[in-house]
Design a protein around this motif. Sequence first.
Motif, PDB file in Angstrom:
ATOM      1  N   ASP A 181      -5.330  -8.525   1.206  1.00 19.59           N
ATOM      2  CA  ASP A 181      -6.459  -7.603   1.186  1.00 19.59           C
ATOM      3  C   ASP A 181      -5.921  -6.178   1.097  1.00 19.59           C
ATOM      4  O   ASP A 181      -5.374  -5.644   2.069  1.00 19.59           O
ATOM      5  CB  ASP A 181      -7.299  -7.783   2.450  1.00 19.59           C
ATOM      6  CG  ASP A 181      -8.541  -6.882   2.468  1.00 19.59           C
ATOM      7  OD1 ASP A 181      -8.702  -6.070   1.532  1.00 19.59           O
ATOM      8  OD2 ASP A 181      -9.328  -6.990   3.425  1.00 19.59           O
ATOM      9  N   THR A 182      -6.039  -5.570  -0.057  1.00 19.33           N
ATOM     10  CA  THR A 182      -5.493  -4.228  -0.241  1.00 19.33           C
ATOM     11  C   THR A 182      -6.344  -3.157   0.436  1.00 19.33           C
ATOM     12  O   THR A 182      -5.834  -2.096   0.796  1.00 19.33           O
ATOM     13  CB  THR A 182      -5.368  -3.905  -1.740  1.00 19.33           C
ATOM     14  OG1 THR A 182      -6.660  -3.987  -2.347  1.00 19.33           O
ATOM     15  CG2 THR A 182      -4.422  -4.877  -2.419  1.00 19.33           C
ATOM     16  N   ARG A 183      -7.632  -3.409   0.633  1.00 26.97           N
ATOM     17  CA  ARG A 183      -8.517  -2.384   1.171  1.00 26.97           C
ATOM     18  C   ARG A 183      -8.148  -2.003   2.604  1.00 26.97           C
ATOM     19  O   ARG A 183      -8.067  -0.815   2.938  1.00 26.97           O
ATOM     20  CB  ARG A 183      -9.969  -2.848   1.101  1.00 26.97           C
ATOM     21  CG  ARG A 183     -10.512  -2.989  -0.317  1.00 26.97           C
ATOM     22  CD  ARG A 183     -11.840  -3.689  -0.316  1.00 26.97           C
ATOM     23  NE  ARG A 183     -11.734  -5.043   0.232  1.00 26.97           N
ATOM     24  CZ  ARG A 183     -12.759  -5.872   0.401  1.00 26.97           C
ATOM     25  NH1 ARG A 183     -13.985  -5.472   0.080  1.00 26.97           N
ATOM     26  NH2 ARG A 183     -12.567  -7.085   0.883  1.00 26.97           N
ATOM     27  N   GLU A 184      -7.931  -2.987   3.444  1.00 31.38           N
ATOM     28  CA  GLU A 184      -7.581  -2.703   4.837  1.00 31.38           C
ATOM     29  C   GLU A 184      -6.237  -1.986   4.926  1.00 31.38           C
ATOM     30  O   GLU A 184      -6.071  -1.028   5.684  1.00 31.38           O
ATOM     31  CB  GLU A 184      -7.532  -4.011   5.640  1.00 31.38           C
ATOM     32  CG  GLU A 184      -7.233  -3.793   7.112  1.00 31.38           C
ATOM     33  CD  GLU A 184      -7.146  -5.088   7.886  1.00 31.38           C
ATOM     34  OE1 GLU A 184      -6.821  -5.015   9.082  1.00 31.38           O
ATOM     35  OE2 GLU A 184      -7.374  -6.168   7.300  1.00 31.38           O
ATOM     36  N   TYR A 225      -2.324  -9.984  -6.115  1.00 28.45           N
ATOM     37  CA  TYR A 225      -2.829  -9.821  -4.749  1.00 28.45           C
ATOM     38  C   TYR A 225      -3.867 -10.898  -4.433  1.00 28.45           C
ATOM     39  O   TYR A 225      -3.883 -11.463  -3.323  1.00 28.45           O
ATOM     40  CB  TYR A 225      -3.432  -8.429  -4.567  1.00 28.45           C
ATOM     41  CG  TYR A 225      -2.398  -7.328  -4.607  1.00 28.45           C
ATOM     42  CD1 TYR A 225      -1.802  -6.870  -3.441  1.00 28.45           C
ATOM     43  CD2 TYR A 225      -2.016  -6.760  -5.815  1.00 28.45           C
ATOM     44  CE1 TYR A 225      -0.852  -5.854  -3.480  1.00 28.45           C
ATOM     45  CE2 TYR A 225      -1.062  -5.753  -5.863  1.00 28.45           C
ATOM     46  CZ  TYR A 225      -0.477  -5.308  -4.697  1.00 28.45           C
ATOM     47  OH  TYR A 225       0.474  -4.316  -4.734  1.00 28.45           O
ATOM     48  N   GLU A 226      -4.703 -11.213  -5.390  1.00 28.11           N
ATOM     49  CA  GLU A 226      -5.707 -12.268  -5.186  1.00 28.11           C
ATOM     50  C   GLU A 226      -5.027 -13.616  -4.986  1.00 28.11           C
ATOM     51  O   GLU A 226      -5.413 -14.406  -4.118  1.00 28.11           O
ATOM     52  CB  GLU A 226      -6.647 -12.323  -6.396  1.00 28.11           C
ATOM     53  CG  GLU A 226      -7.524 -11.083  -6.550  1.00 28.11           C
ATOM     54  CD  GLU A 226      -8.336 -11.116  -7.827  1.00 28.11           C
ATOM     55  OE1 GLU A 226      -8.336 -12.173  -8.510  1.00 28.11           O
ATOM     56  OE2 GLU A 226      -8.971 -10.092  -8.165  1.00 28.11           O
ATOM     57  N   ASP A 244      -4.745  -0.176   2.545  1.00 25.46           N
ATOM     58  CA  ASP A 244      -4.873   1.183   2.001  1.00 25.46           C
ATOM     59  C   ASP A 244      -5.513   2.119   3.021  1.00 25.46           C
ATOM     60  O   ASP A 244      -5.104   3.284   3.161  1.00 25.46           O
ATOM     61  CB  ASP A 244      -5.701   1.161   0.717  1.00 25.46           C
ATOM     62  CG  ASP A 244      -4.933   0.618  -0.478  1.00 25.46           C
ATOM     63  OD1 ASP A 244      -3.692   0.619  -0.434  1.00 25.46           O
ATOM     64  OD2 ASP A 244      -5.579   0.183  -1.450  1.00 25.46           O
ATOM     65  N   ALA A 245      -6.514   1.617   3.741  1.00 27.33           N
ATOM     66  CA  ALA A 245      -7.183   2.441   4.749  1.00 27.33           C
ATOM     67  C   ALA A 245      -6.237   2.759   5.908  1.00 27.33           C
ATOM     68  O   ALA A 245      -6.207   3.897   6.403  1.00 27.33           O
ATOM     69  CB  ALA A 245      -8.429   1.723   5.260  1.00 27.33           C
ATOM     70  N   ALA A 304       0.846  -1.201   0.000  1.00 27.57           N
ATOM     71  CA  ALA A 304       0.000   0.000   0.000  1.00 27.57           C
ATOM     72  C   ALA A 304       0.883   1.253   0.000  1.00 27.57           C
ATOM     73  O   ALA A 304       0.608   2.225  -0.715  1.00 27.57           O
ATOM     74  CB  ALA A 304      -0.918  -0.001   1.214  1.00 27.57           C
TER      75      ALA A 304
END
Length: 391
Positions: A341-344, A335-336, A346-347, A274
Amino acid sequence: MIRRDWVASAVARIEADFNRSADTHLIPLALPAYPGVHVYFKDESSHPTGSLKHRLARSLFLYALANGWLHAGSTVVEASSGSTAVSEAYFARLLGLPFIAVMPAHTSPEKVAAIEFQGGTCHLVDDAASIDAHARELARATGGHFMDQFTYAERATDWRANNNIAESIFRQMALEPHPVPAWIVCGAGTGGTAATLGRYLRYRCHDTRTLCVDPEHSAFFDHYAASVGRGRGDASACAGTSRIEGIGRPRPEPSFIPTCIDAMAKVPDALSLAAMRQVSARLGRRVGGSTGTNFVGVLRAAWAMRAAGEDGSIVTILCDGGERYSHSYYQPEWYERHGIDTREADAALARALDGEAIDVPVVHAEGGRNDAMAASVPSFEREGPGVRLPT
């Protein structure tokens, strides 16, 4: 008998190549949430072979030549995940020597192509933990020399002068608002860069401290924690292979000198990547994953400085460009496939850029003038409430 005239000619060619090369740039990066902290990236991607390892390869070749380990026609062999091999292939070709890189089969095809472009040959092995053994055997079979970066990195580099990376950083920082950095942040690959930085800082009596960052599936962090008396469990090895190419090792390497380091952080791969994407967006060009790992360390140090009411500068390393990872870190499918999990992540990184503490385990050595990092991390914890490390 090794001919001294050939050695002298080889050293002269390497020195002439160095004389043709400019120093690498120092790039400022603004962090609005940390107004008193000035951040700089030492852009090692601008070397002729595109990475920080160019410095190491040059030092390793000069060390081997001065020790009488190379002669005309020597086959040069290295165990490398990519960037060191690219740089060593460059210097081997400069001297007219054959070069073989022994590396894990999962190494990016871009790095394989870069090694072959420089005239090297790639020997891929399935078991990443066995590349040293394969390299030693190839060197024996060819009558060549195993460069062994993980043993000789810290001793091949002249940490007093000779344009090492630390000297270069301080020369370039001379006219900045805070010319003596509060922190220099680097990753742990061989351990050679951290040793060079730490030794130079002590030799020149600078107050600057080193923060070394370690990715998942690497033994350096636990080894460091045990060395400063704050670890627990087995610090001699770890399972798996680092997914952040160029840094991380399954065991502590001989060139890793814990006493040269003031603090160490363990960075989850998702957070490293990230941060890689953020740095790429802010600089307008792609960088590699290890640069992202470094940037997480920068954010951790910046938060600690602000928490302690300190202004100052932080210097870190832009290790290589992202073009070598176009098939992996810049592909959603990668990533898959690795379950990241890129979302967590990135957040979590967005919160850190907004001024919140970035939640990574940190271990610090005792003592030192500036205890901001220590004060903000009262204990060594394996996990925290943010992006978690696997147990």
